[in-house]
Design an enzyme around this catalytic site. Sequence first.
Site, short mmCIF file in Angstrom:
data_model
loop_
_atom_site.label_atom_id
_atom_site.label_comp_id
_atom_site.label_asym_id
_atom_site.label_seq_id
_atom_site.Cartn_x
_atom_site.Cartn_y
_atom_site.Cartn_z
N GLU A 1 11.91 -6.17 -8.91
CA GLU A 1 10.96 -5.17 -9.42
C GLU A 1 11.86 -4.02 -9.97
O GLU A 1 12.56 -3.21 -9.54
CB GLU A 1 10.52 -4.13 -8.03
CG GLU A 1 9.37 -4.97 -7.25
CD GLU A 1 8.68 -4.15 -6.51
OE1 GLU A 1 7.24 -4.06 -6.58
OE2 GLU A 1 8.95 -3.43 -5.70
N HIS B 1 13.15 -2.17 -0.81
CA HIS B 1 12.42 -1.68 -1.92
C HIS B 1 13.08 -0.42 -2.14
O HIS B 1 13.86 0.15 -1.66
CB HIS B 1 10.92 -1.02 -1.27
CG HIS B 1 9.94 -0.91 -2.13
ND1 HIS B 1 10.09 0.37 -3.08
CD2 HIS B 1 9.01 -1.55 -2.97
CE1 HIS B 1 9.11 0.41 -4.16
NE2 HIS B 1 8.38 -0.65 -3.98
N TRP C 1 0.98 -1.33 0.02
CA TRP C 1 0.11 0.25 -0.01
C TRP C 1 0.76 1.10 -0.03
O TRP C 1 0.23 2.36 -0.36
CB TRP C 1 -1.02 0.08 1.30
CG TRP C 1 -2.12 -0.74 1.11
CD1 TRP C 1 -2.39 -1.58 0.04
CD2 TRP C 1 -2.95 -1.13 2.40
NE1 TRP C 1 -3.77 -2.42 0.29
CE2 TRP C 1 -3.98 -2.06 1.60
CE3 TRP C 1 -3.18 -0.66 3.55
CZ2 TRP C 1 -4.97 -2.65 2.34
CZ3 TRP C 1 -4.24 -1.38 4.15
CH2 TRP C 1 -5.23 -2.08 3.51
N LYS C 2 2.22 1.05 0.31
CA LYS C 2 3.02 2.24 0.70
C LYS C 2 2.52 3.25 1.50
O LYS C 2 1.85 3.02 2.40
CB LYS C 2 3.32 2.97 -0.89
CG LYS C 2 4.03 2.02 -1.93
CD LYS C 2 4.33 2.44 -3.14
CE LYS C 2 4.76 1.32 -4.18
NZ LYS C 2 5.53 1.82 -5.26
#
EC number: 5.3.1.1
Length: 251
Positions: free
Chosen positions: A167, A95, A10-11
Amino acid sequence: MRKPIIAGNWKMNKTLSEAQSFAEAVKNAVPSNDVVDAVIGSPALFLAPLAWNLKDSEVKLAAQNCYWENAGAFTGENSPAAIADLGVDYVIIGHSERREYFHETDEDINKKAKAIFANGMTPIFCCGETLETYEAGKTAEWIEGQITKGLVGLSNEQVASMVIAYEPIWAIGTGKSADANIADEICGVVRSTVEKLYGKEVSEAVRIQYGGSVKPENIAEYMAKENVDGALVGGASLEADSFLALLDAVK
């Protein structure tokens, strides 16, 4: 056979009421854990109430970050021991946004991975390259470096149980995505790197996700690939209907 894992990141989105409304909408609608692991990566503020909302459901929770010490004078950080005490299963680390905006290094991420395992949780370890690295043909070299440094000192058992998310930075939130063949190729690089470091048995057990503009319309293409075991999803995980559609496409 590796069980698929779909994790929504969801960040820094949602209010508490929005997060709880989402939880209510999905908690009885997700597929069984026997089929696919459904994970919500929530802001730390909402982990405690969501753990209560989801306590009898198949949905698992992930923190989006943690520190590598359990306690101390680290103002503003989140203790992995405290996160684990809430009943959280996973922690997202490495991330690209954490690496870029908060200057986290491979060494920092490695310390976090060890702390996460020490507290009985599972890391979702992110790796990925910039557009410049990709266009220069250095993606494999870059990914190998991130994994080698990020996993140093972990046991075979730990690496086999963790999740690694590839990613490409150029595909995160841009609407662009690496096509399924590219995703499979680089996820294959991830798996072969794990094999070099930890052996074939571990490399065949570790689950590898693709992330980068994944949505219900394209997830099946990625999941059909040999080396892709799931997805780490940003924008498409923010709405309950979309999150459930991602899971339905996998089961």
